[in-house]
Scaffold this active site. Sequence first.
Site, PDB file in Angstrom:
ATOM      1  N   SER A  23      -8.652 -43.903 -22.190  1.00  0.00           N
ATOM      2  CA  SER A  23      -9.122 -44.625 -21.213  1.00  0.00           C
ATOM      3  C   SER A  23     -10.520 -44.686 -21.032  1.00  0.00           C
ATOM      4  CB  SER A  23      -8.394 -43.802 -19.685  1.00  0.00           C
ATOM      5  OG  SER A  23      -9.368 -44.216 -18.630  1.00  0.00           O
ATOM      6  N   ASP A  44      -6.359 -38.170 -27.484  1.00  0.00           N
ATOM      7  CA  ASP A  44      -6.037 -37.921 -26.004  1.00  0.00           C
ATOM      8  C   ASP A  44      -4.897 -37.210 -25.649  1.00  0.00           C
ATOM      9  OD1 ASP A  44      -7.652 -39.966 -23.618  1.00  0.00           O
ATOM     10  OD2 ASP A  44      -5.871 -38.841 -23.198  1.00  0.00           O
ATOM     11  N   ASP A  70      -4.332 -31.680 -26.526  1.00  0.00           N
ATOM     12  CA  ASP A  70      -5.077 -31.400 -25.411  1.00  0.00           C
ATOM     13  C   ASP A  70      -6.500 -30.521 -26.228  1.00  0.00           C
ATOM     14  OD1 ASP A  70      -6.401 -29.627 -23.314  1.00  0.00           O
ATOM     15  OD2 ASP A  70      -4.701 -28.902 -22.843  1.00  0.00           O
ATOM     16  N   ASN A  97     -15.982 -36.841 -25.902  1.00  0.00           N
ATOM     17  CA  ASN A  97     -15.823 -37.666 -24.485  1.00  0.00           C
ATOM     18  C   ASN A  97     -15.085 -37.111 -23.830  1.00  0.00           C
ATOM     19  OD1 ASN A  97     -16.252 -40.222 -23.014  1.00  0.00           O
ATOM     20  ND2 ASN A  97     -14.027 -40.056 -23.560  1.00  0.00           N
ATOM     21  N   TYR A 163     -18.055 -28.886 -12.360  1.00  0.00           N
ATOM     22  CA  TYR A 163     -18.386 -29.952 -12.793  1.00  0.00           C
ATOM     23  C   TYR A 163     -19.924 -30.055 -13.348  1.00  0.00           C
ATOM     24  CZ  TYR A 163     -18.084 -34.929 -14.418  1.00  0.00           C
ATOM     25  OH  TYR A 163     -18.371 -36.057 -15.151  1.00  0.00           O
ATOM     26  N   LYS A 167     -21.332 -29.669 -17.248  1.00  0.00           N
ATOM     27  CA  LYS A 167     -22.321 -30.804 -17.937  1.00  0.00           C
ATOM     28  C   LYS A 167     -23.847 -30.160 -18.087  1.00  0.00           C
ATOM     29  CE  LYS A 167     -19.383 -34.032 -17.821  1.00  0.00           C
ATOM     30  NZ  LYS A 167     -18.450 -34.611 -19.155  1.00  0.00           N
TER      31      LYS A 167
HETATM   32  P1  NAI Z   1     -11.097 -41.396 -17.974  1.00  0.00           P
HETATM   33  O1  NAI Z   1     -10.527 -40.468 -17.016  1.00  0.00           O
HETATM   34  O2  NAI Z   1     -11.297 -42.836 -17.611  1.00  0.00           O
HETATM   35  O3  NAI Z   1     -11.161 -40.889 -19.271  1.00  0.00           O
HETATM   36  C1  NAI Z   1     -11.082 -39.728 -19.638  1.00  0.00           C
HETATM   37  C2  NAI Z   1      -9.978 -39.515 -20.641  1.00  0.00           C
HETATM   38  O4  NAI Z   1      -9.903 -38.145 -21.517  1.00  0.00           O
HETATM   39  C3  NAI Z   1      -8.536 -39.811 -20.350  1.00  0.00           C
HETATM   40  O5  NAI Z   1      -8.027 -40.805 -21.346  1.00  0.00           O
HETATM   41  C4  NAI Z   1      -7.927 -38.378 -20.123  1.00  0.00           C
HETATM   42  O6  NAI Z   1      -6.278 -38.450 -20.698  1.00  0.00           O
HETATM   43  C5  NAI Z   1      -8.594 -37.643 -21.472  1.00  0.00           C
HETATM   44  N1  NAI Z   1      -8.670 -36.361 -21.257  1.00  0.00           N
HETATM   45  C6  NAI Z   1      -8.684 -35.598 -20.077  1.00  0.00           C
HETATM   46  N2  NAI Z   1      -8.454 -34.132 -20.487  1.00  0.00           N
HETATM   47  C7  NAI Z   1      -8.197 -34.109 -21.838  1.00  0.00           C
HETATM   48  C8  NAI Z   1      -7.903 -32.804 -22.471  1.00  0.00           C
HETATM   49  N3  NAI Z   1      -7.544 -31.855 -22.246  1.00  0.00           N
HETATM   50  N4  NAI Z   1      -7.636 -33.380 -23.911  1.00  0.00           N
HETATM   51  C9  NAI Z   1      -7.704 -34.740 -24.317  1.00  0.00           C
HETATM   52  N5  NAI Z   1      -8.041 -35.740 -23.646  1.00  0.00           N
HETATM   53  C10 NAI Z   1      -8.217 -35.408 -22.366  1.00  0.00           C
HETATM   54  O7  NAI Z   1     -12.817 -40.981 -17.577  1.00  0.00           O
HETATM   55  P2  NAI Z   1     -14.312 -41.328 -18.214  1.00  0.00           P
HETATM   56  O8  NAI Z   1     -15.106 -41.687 -17.132  1.00  0.00           O
HETATM   57  O9  NAI Z   1     -14.070 -42.257 -19.233  1.00  0.00           O
HETATM   58  O10 NAI Z   1     -14.861 -40.205 -18.633  1.00  0.00           O
HETATM   59  C11 NAI Z   1     -15.361 -39.990 -20.019  1.00  0.00           C
HETATM   60  C12 NAI Z   1     -16.286 -38.931 -19.985  1.00  0.00           C
HETATM   61  O11 NAI Z   1     -17.368 -39.332 -19.173  1.00  0.00           O
HETATM   62  C13 NAI Z   1     -15.960 -37.515 -19.188  1.00  0.00           C
HETATM   63  O12 NAI Z   1     -16.582 -36.408 -20.201  1.00  0.00           O
HETATM   64  C14 NAI Z   1     -16.596 -37.873 -17.781  1.00  0.00           C
HETATM   65  O13 NAI Z   1     -16.949 -36.425 -17.468  1.00  0.00           O
HETATM   66  C15 NAI Z   1     -17.942 -38.458 -18.483  1.00  0.00           C
HETATM   67  N6  NAI Z   1     -18.280 -39.033 -17.029  1.00  0.00           N
HETATM   68  C16 NAI Z   1     -17.999 -39.947 -16.265  1.00  0.00           C
HETATM   69  C17 NAI Z   1     -18.840 -40.725 -15.453  1.00  0.00           C
HETATM   70  C18 NAI Z   1     -17.897 -42.131 -14.550  1.00  0.00           C
HETATM   71  O14 NAI Z   1     -18.697 -42.183 -13.757  1.00  0.00           O
HETATM   72  N7  NAI Z   1     -16.958 -42.245 -14.969  1.00  0.00           N
HETATM   73  C19 NAI Z   1     -19.922 -40.525 -15.258  1.00  0.00           C
HETATM   74  C20 NAI Z   1     -20.700 -39.482 -16.086  1.00  0.00           C
HETATM   75  C21 NAI Z   1     -20.003 -38.643 -16.887  1.00  0.00           C
END
Ligand code: NAI
Length: 259
Positions: A23, A44, A70, A97, A163, A167
């Site tokens: 995602s 993922d 995980d 990520n 969080y 970070k």
């Molecule tokens: P998202 O929710 O769209 O994607 C995150 C993905 O990580 C998901 O597919 C989820 O299933 C996977 N995931 C979560 N926990 C997991 C685990 N224990 N093992 C394996 N996979 C796991 O979120 P997004 O926004 O793409 O997040 C990506 C990174 O960006 C994260 O580290 C988030 O903290 C960071 N981030 C996001 C921001 C935003 O505005 N969306 C802003 C700043 C940082």
Amino acid sequence: MARLSSLNRSVEGKVAIVTGAASGMGRATARLFADEGALVAACDFNGDGVRQVVDEITAAGSKARAWQLDVSDETAVNAFVADVVAQFGGLDILVNNAGISAGGPVFSDDYGERWARTLAVNLTAMTYTIRAALPHLRQSSSPRIINIASTEGLGATAGNSPYTAAKHGVIGLTRGLAVELGREGITVNAICPGPIRTGMTQAIPEEAKVQYARRRTALGRYGDPEEVAQMTLNLALPASSFVTGVAIPVDGGLTIRRA
Ligand code: NAI
């Protein structure tokens, strides 16, 4: 025409792990790296989601494989990295990520659980992938580690301290390892995304997103996942060989805006 520069701006043939690739930014990163000719090991928690992303990539004629795990399970991470190396023949790039947004107010009843889970997934898990990847990265001609932090690693929003702490920790881990691994030519960098349209921000109503971005960012809008993925690609290039230990905001100017 003869080229006058020498550093390589291609990840073609490089093996890249992308965690949280089902995602948002992870998906965009997996797709972009595959477009650029990398062999993408996409993992993922969400198995169906990551398999779908890999299907999209292979349908486009590029190379990727999917793993469901995980990242906070160290045994699973070790098995995953070993399998990636067995299947792709090495490892050059690690993109940490995967992350969750499970913070909450300090007086909430379940704060302890939120703290533990957030730190486990958003910070400690990065040490698992990095430690498993290191012996293989050492064999690469341009080893790269890129950790996705957040503007919450540079500042703070009320009610989100697990969080924010995780970070800030990602940036500390990045800096510590950049110094520790620099002599081996391994670069370790972090990216600090601002507000990005992903699964994590999906539940925020559109009107609130628009207002927040207008008030807080210089560009006046949310970012798209690929805009972050492009910076991740830049840091992964062999040509980015003298950049290490930085935390680069990709935030539309959120961190510099005062009013
Ligand atoms: P998202 O929710 O769209 O994607 C995150 C993905 O990580 C998901 O597919 C989820 O299933 C996977 N995931 C979560 N926990 C997991 C685990 N224990 N093992 C394996 N996979 C796991 O979120 P997004 O926004 O793409 O997040 C990506 C990174 O960006 C994260 O580290 C988030 O903290 C960071 N981030 C996001 C921001 C935003 O505005 N969306 C802003 C700043 C940082």
